[in-house]
Motif scaffolding. Structure first.
Motif, PDB file in Angstrom:
ATOM      1  N   ASN A  20       6.349  -9.130  -4.897  1.00 16.87           N
ATOM      2  CA  ASN A  20       6.613  -7.938  -5.083  1.00 16.87           C
ATOM      3  C   ASN A  20       5.865  -7.020  -5.936  1.00 16.87           C
ATOM      4  O   ASN A  20       5.422  -5.989  -5.715  1.00 16.87           O
ATOM      5  CB  ASN A  20       8.153  -7.934  -5.942  1.00 16.87           C
ATOM      6  CG  ASN A  20       9.113  -8.327  -5.075  1.00 16.87           C
ATOM      7  OD1 ASN A  20       9.007  -8.084  -3.846  1.00 16.87           O
ATOM      8  ND2 ASN A  20      10.416  -8.770  -5.476  1.00 16.87           N
ATOM      9  N   ASP A  21       5.213  -7.745  -7.034  1.00 17.25           N
ATOM     10  CA  ASP A  21       4.096  -7.027  -8.006  1.00 17.25           C
ATOM     11  C   ASP A  21       2.916  -6.543  -7.060  1.00 17.25           C
ATOM     12  O   ASP A  21       2.313  -5.482  -7.391  1.00 17.25           O
ATOM     13  CB  ASP A  21       3.816  -7.885  -9.040  1.00 17.25           C
ATOM     14  CG  ASP A  21       4.817  -8.292 -10.256  1.00 17.25           C
ATOM     15  OD1 ASP A  21       5.798  -7.305  -9.919  1.00 17.25           O
ATOM     16  OD2 ASP A  21       4.958  -8.944 -10.785  1.00 17.25           O
ATOM     17  N   LEU A  22       2.405  -7.463  -6.436  1.00 17.33           N
ATOM     18  CA  LEU A  22       1.125  -7.184  -5.709  1.00 17.33           C
ATOM     19  C   LEU A  22       1.472  -6.114  -4.514  1.00 17.33           C
ATOM     20  O   LEU A  22       0.706  -5.356  -4.292  1.00 17.33           O
ATOM     21  CB  LEU A  22       0.633  -8.614  -5.003  1.00 17.33           C
ATOM     22  CG  LEU A  22       0.284  -9.636  -5.735  1.00 17.33           C
ATOM     23  CD1 LEU A  22      -0.155 -10.875  -5.115  1.00 17.33           C
ATOM     24  CD2 LEU A  22      -0.738  -9.291  -6.891  1.00 17.33           C
ATOM     25  N   LEU A  23       2.806  -6.209  -4.094  1.00 13.76           N
ATOM     26  CA  LEU A  23       3.117  -5.144  -2.820  1.00 13.76           C
ATOM     27  C   LEU A  23       3.004  -3.627  -3.553  1.00 13.76           C
ATOM     28  O   LEU A  23       2.797  -2.855  -3.021  1.00 13.76           O
ATOM     29  CB  LEU A  23       4.068  -5.580  -2.233  1.00 13.76           C
ATOM     30  CG  LEU A  23       4.708  -4.674  -1.078  1.00 13.76           C
ATOM     31  CD1 LEU A  23       3.565  -4.760   0.027  1.00 13.76           C
ATOM     32  CD2 LEU A  23       6.302  -5.237  -0.571  1.00 13.76           C
ATOM     33  N   THR A  24       3.619  -3.578  -4.850  1.00 17.22           N
ATOM     34  CA  THR A  24       3.696  -2.633  -5.471  1.00 17.22           C
ATOM     35  C   THR A  24       2.278  -2.077  -5.847  1.00 17.22           C
ATOM     36  O   THR A  24       1.960  -0.694  -5.601  1.00 17.22           O
ATOM     37  CB  THR A  24       4.433  -2.926  -6.761  1.00 17.22           C
ATOM     38  OG1 THR A  24       5.910  -3.166  -6.671  1.00 17.22           O
ATOM     39  CG2 THR A  24       4.465  -1.457  -7.650  1.00 17.22           C
ATOM     40  N   GLN A  25       1.485  -2.858  -6.120  1.00 14.05           N
ATOM     41  CA  GLN A  25       0.123  -2.508  -6.428  1.00 14.05           C
ATOM     42  C   GLN A  25      -0.639  -1.711  -5.104  1.00 14.05           C
ATOM     43  O   GLN A  25      -1.385  -0.864  -5.145  1.00 14.05           O
ATOM     44  CB  GLN A  25      -0.987  -3.603  -6.933  1.00 14.05           C
ATOM     45  CG  GLN A  25      -0.652  -4.116  -8.165  1.00 14.05           C
ATOM     46  CD  GLN A  25      -1.349  -5.297  -8.817  1.00 14.05           C
ATOM     47  OE1 GLN A  25      -2.514  -5.067  -8.590  1.00 14.05           O
ATOM     48  NE2 GLN A  25      -0.647  -6.411  -9.182  1.00 14.05           N
ATOM     49  N   ILE A  26      -0.587  -2.547  -3.967  1.00 13.14           N
ATOM     50  CA  ILE A  26      -0.820  -2.298  -2.815  1.00 13.14           C
ATOM     51  C   ILE A  26      -0.502  -0.855  -2.378  1.00 13.14           C
ATOM     52  O   ILE A  26      -1.344   0.166  -1.844  1.00 13.14           O
ATOM     53  CB  ILE A  26      -0.597  -3.116  -1.543  1.00 13.14           C
ATOM     54  CG1 ILE A  26      -1.487  -4.405  -1.646  1.00 13.14           C
ATOM     55  CG2 ILE A  26      -0.769  -2.503  -0.234  1.00 13.14           C
ATOM     56  CD1 ILE A  26      -1.004  -5.218  -0.596  1.00 13.14           C
ATOM     57  N   ASN A  27       0.869  -0.667  -2.528  1.00 15.22           N
ATOM     58  CA  ASN A  27       1.341   0.745  -2.166  1.00 15.22           C
ATOM     59  C   ASN A  27       1.032   1.899  -3.297  1.00 15.22           C
ATOM     60  O   ASN A  27       0.794   3.048  -2.920  1.00 15.22           O
ATOM     61  CB  ASN A  27       3.040   0.713  -2.260  1.00 15.22           C
ATOM     62  CG  ASN A  27       3.443   0.033  -1.164  1.00 15.22           C
ATOM     63  OD1 ASN A  27       3.791   0.848  -0.059  1.00 15.22           O
ATOM     64  ND2 ASN A  27       3.914  -1.143  -0.936  1.00 15.22           N
ATOM     65  N   ALA A  28       0.812   1.542  -4.607  1.00 16.02           N
ATOM     66  CA  ALA A  28       0.328   2.525  -5.440  1.00 16.02           C
ATOM     67  C   ALA A  28      -1.150   2.948  -4.988  1.00 16.02           C
ATOM     68  O   ALA A  28      -1.544   4.051  -5.108  1.00 16.02           O
ATOM     69  CB  ALA A  28       0.496   1.831  -6.636  1.00 16.02           C
ATOM     70  N   VAL A  29      -1.772   2.071  -4.924  1.00 15.29           N
ATOM     71  CA  VAL A  29      -3.533   2.559  -4.652  1.00 15.29           C
ATOM     72  C   VAL A  29      -3.257   3.273  -3.096  1.00 15.29           C
ATOM     73  O   VAL A  29      -4.091   4.247  -3.055  1.00 15.29           O
ATOM     74  CB  VAL A  29      -4.054   1.075  -4.333  1.00 15.29           C
ATOM     75  CG1 VAL A  29      -5.644   1.629  -3.652  1.00 15.29           C
ATOM     76  CG2 VAL A  29      -4.334   0.342  -5.519  1.00 15.29           C
ATOM     77  N   ALA A  30      -2.639   2.773  -1.902  1.00 13.28           N
ATOM     78  CA  ALA A  30      -2.603   3.538  -0.802  1.00 13.28           C
ATOM     79  C   ALA A  30      -2.203   5.123  -1.161  1.00 13.28           C
ATOM     80  O   ALA A  30      -2.830   5.945  -0.325  1.00 13.28           O
ATOM     81  CB  ALA A  30      -1.863   2.822   0.130  1.00 13.28           C
ATOM     82  N   SER A  31      -1.172   5.111  -1.858  1.00 10.25           N
ATOM     83  CA  SER A  31      -0.618   6.433  -2.121  1.00 10.25           C
ATOM     84  C   SER A  31      -1.192   7.409  -2.834  1.00 10.25           C
ATOM     85  O   SER A  31      -0.985   8.656  -3.008  1.00 10.25           O
ATOM     86  CB  SER A  31       0.786   6.385  -2.319  1.00 10.25           C
ATOM     87  OG  SER A  31       0.858   5.792  -3.541  1.00 10.25           O
ATOM     88  N   SER A  32      -2.552   6.750  -3.570  1.00 11.45           N
ATOM     89  CA  SER A  32      -3.316   7.694  -4.414  1.00 11.45           C
ATOM     90  C   SER A  32      -4.645   7.809  -4.322  1.00 11.45           C
ATOM     91  O   SER A  32      -5.385   8.350  -5.088  1.00 11.45           O
ATOM     92  CB  SER A  32      -2.967   7.247  -5.707  1.00 11.45           C
ATOM     93  OG  SER A  32      -3.345   5.861  -5.939  1.00 11.45           O
ATOM     94  N   THR A  33      -5.077   7.077  -3.308  1.00  7.29           N
ATOM     95  CA  THR A  33      -6.665   7.139  -2.825  1.00  7.29           C
ATOM     96  C   THR A  33      -6.747   7.517  -1.328  1.00  7.29           C
ATOM     97  O   THR A  33      -5.799   7.685  -0.673  1.00  7.29           O
ATOM     98  CB  THR A  33      -7.162   5.713  -3.356  1.00  7.29           C
ATOM     99  OG1 THR A  33      -6.612   4.803  -2.460  1.00  7.29           O
ATOM    100  CG2 THR A  33      -7.096   5.581  -4.769  1.00  7.29           C
ATOM    101  N   GLY A  34      -7.904   7.649  -1.181  1.00  8.38           N
ATOM    102  CA  GLY A  34      -8.525   8.011   0.283  1.00  8.38           C
ATOM    103  C   GLY A  34      -8.104   9.459   0.846  1.00  8.38           C
ATOM    104  O   GLY A  34      -7.825  10.250  -0.180  1.00  8.38           O
TER     105      GLY A  34
END
Length: 340
Positions: A150-164
């Motif tokens: 869960n913690d790692l999935l939260t990090q993935i979603n946070a980066v995807a929704s704030s970069t690119g």
């Protein structure tokens, strides 16, 4: 050249009689048709199979054309195929997630099996002369994919929704795959016409030409509808699109995970990909709702095998899948309320 003598003709008649062959049988013999070359037959096979099969095997058929293009189908032996597979293994590009070229060799053999199965069906070669059927594929190694915490999935979603260059698109992709456990092909094939907002269902079309209705949360349904409307997706066209209205391709996934790996080094080290999200969701569902619901959630239609005959009869309903989704997302689902 003189004709055969009476004694020779009589000997020939006696031999034919013992073999059960009459002179009329010889007159009615149909000349043997030569098998086509690979250059002649590969385009026929490619035009016959599904788009998904063509996408997987197309590059391997191209290798076959390069190596054996002018050879006939019946001029290749099982040992020829084994040597070809070994050459493919040795020539594979080494990557961090490489497995010694085993997958490439297996795909080559599968591509040739597909080609020769059609050749047998077309009557071009006898069933027992199929060389690809006599070659064993390399033993498949256990998958390195696993559920993401869960913690790692939260990090993935946070980066995807704030970069690119399109974080809204990438966040939607991750949510779609996490909620539905669908494959990339299912997401790319999704159309606005496949959305059923009243019951919060989407129609997924995935590999093997399977079609199923999959529950989604009201929030995801709303995001999908907004995305289609804002980006001009035609009702019967691809739903997922860039800001300019152009449909996305598999390259978007490659770009997304490369970017995530740049911000989260463990993503790159473990070679985490979209398919890991499928593992994550299905593991969660199986632990809390059992294997029958997990199979239905995954869209698996096969029965029996290692699971035994009972799996043929024990099937989860769409309402049970919706209940599992409601537990996963924390949102009520219209179909889950119908359960006792």
């Amino acid at each position: 050249m003189t004709g055969a003598s009476a004694a020779e003709l009589e000997a020939a008649r006696l031999l034919l009689a013992r073999m059960g062959i009459s002179p009329a049988d010889l007159l009615n013999m149909v000349p043997r048709t030569l098998a086509p070359t690979f250059a002649e037959y590969v385009p026929i096979v490619s035009a016959t199979v599904s788009d998904g099969t063509r996408r997987v095997y197309g590059s391997y058929w191209n290798r076959v054309l390069k190596r054996w293009g002018q050879r006939r189908l019946d001029e290749v032996s099982a040992s020829d195929i084994e040597r070809f597979a070994e050459d493919v293994k040795r020539g594979v590009v080494v990557r961090r997630n490489a497995r010694g070229g085993r997958n490439a060799a297996a795909h080559l053999i599968s591509a040739l099996r597909c080609l020769y199965r059609l050749a047998v069906s077309d009557g071009l070669i006898p069933h027992d002369a199929n060389p690809a059927a006599k070659v064993a594929k390399p033993r498949q190694l256990p998958s390195t994919r696993a559920a993401v915490g869960n913690d790692l999935l939260t990090q993935i979603n946070a980066v995807a929704s704030s970069t690119g260059n399109d974080p809204a698109l990438d966040a939607l992709l991750l949510r779609l795959h996490t909620e539905t456990a669908c494959r990339r092909g299912g997401a790319l094939a999704l159309r606005p016409v496949d959305l059923e907002p009243q019951q919060c269902l989407i129609r997924l079309r995935e590999k093997g030409e399977t079609v199923r209705w999959q529950p989604v949360s009201p929030t995801l349904m709303r995001y999908l509808q907004q995305h289609a409307q804002q980006r001009g997706a035609p009702r019967s066209g691809q739903l997922l699109r860039y800001r300019n209205g152009r449909p996305i391709t598999r390259r978007r996934y490659d770009y997304l995970w490369v970017r995530l790996g740049q911000h989260l080094p463990w993503v790159a080290t473990q070679q985490i990909s979209t398919h890991w999200l499928r593992h994550t969701t299905l593991t969660w569902v199986e632990r809390r709702h059992g294997s029958a619901v997990a199979r239905a959630y995954a869209g698996h239609t096969d029965a029996g095998g290692d699971r035994g005959v009972t799996a043929t009869y024990v099937k989860a309903s769409l309402e049970e899948v919706a209940a599992a989704l409601a537990g996963l997302t924390g949102e009520p689902h219209p179909l889950a309320s119908d359960l006792p």
